[in-house]
Enzyme design. Sequence first.
Site, PDB file in Angstrom:
ATOM      1  N   SER A  63      39.374  27.107 -51.878  1.00  0.00           N
ATOM      2  CA  SER A  63      39.709  27.614 -53.155  1.00  0.00           C
ATOM      3  C   SER A  63      38.720  26.902 -54.299  1.00  0.00           C
ATOM      4  O   SER A  63      38.831  27.442 -55.434  1.00  0.00           O
ATOM      5  CB  SER A  63      41.199  26.872 -53.523  1.00  0.00           C
ATOM      6  OG  SER A  63      41.289  25.706 -53.654  1.00  0.00           O
ATOM      7  N   LYS A  84      42.520  21.227 -57.431  1.00  0.00           N
ATOM      8  CA  LYS A  84      42.456  22.270 -58.600  1.00  0.00           C
ATOM      9  C   LYS A  84      41.970  21.730 -59.756  1.00  0.00           C
ATOM     10  O   LYS A  84      42.058  20.376 -59.845  1.00  0.00           O
ATOM     11  CB  LYS A  84      43.839  23.067 -58.646  1.00  0.00           C
ATOM     12  CG  LYS A  84      44.179  23.816 -57.627  1.00  0.00           C
ATOM     13  CD  LYS A  84      43.385  24.957 -57.148  1.00  0.00           C
ATOM     14  CE  LYS A  84      44.113  25.902 -56.259  1.00  0.00           C
ATOM     15  NZ  LYS A  84      44.275  25.313 -54.892  1.00  0.00           N
TER      16      LYS A  84
END
EC number: 3.4.21.88
Length: 215
Positions: free
Chosen positions: A133, A170
Amino acid sequence: MTKLTARQQQVFDLIRRAIERSGFPPTRAEIAAELGFSSPNAAEEHLRALARKGVIELAAGASRGIRLLGGDDAPHQFTLPHAGLMQLSLPLVGRVAAGSPILAQEHISQHFACDPALFSSKPDYLLKVRGLSMRDAGILDGDLLAVQKRTEAKDGQIIVARLGDDVTVKRLMRRPGGIELIAENPDYENIFVKAGSADFALEGIAVGLIRSGEL
């Protein structure tokens, strides 16, 4: 600051921006891709020229082993350890069980001795990255993310957070009514977290990266 050629200044500025944005420098491949070099070897030549001019220092054997040295244009000043000084002993965290602390003993698979000069500030542990990701930030599956424990983070910093029963890496951005956790891969969706959500807990910020196989 030592006078740089236009191309050297571009490389230096790219390194500086990467450290300001994510807490760690780019790889040679990332420099080459960003500035249109034919190969990572071309980026290496410019890095060595910058090192000869005394504005950066290179750590052998590490893809992100680039440190900005002192000067008005350097956002961080790194101090290299002298030979013989003790290295950092950092616990490596693998899979994290739901509801238990990241640094719980059962999550620590081993310890690594690391050169502290590889990191923008002192980390508390290494987290093994799972998934892609954050691929476009240069963080790949199997990499070891150096994490400094924090309860607050700035916009744009790469963070480690708990989200429900999961631990995620993230980029954090504040939005009206909450925060957004940004994936650096178009194949993954961003995650919006409402302000005050009991499912979210900030565990730390990224301060460096060790590519899988470098230790």
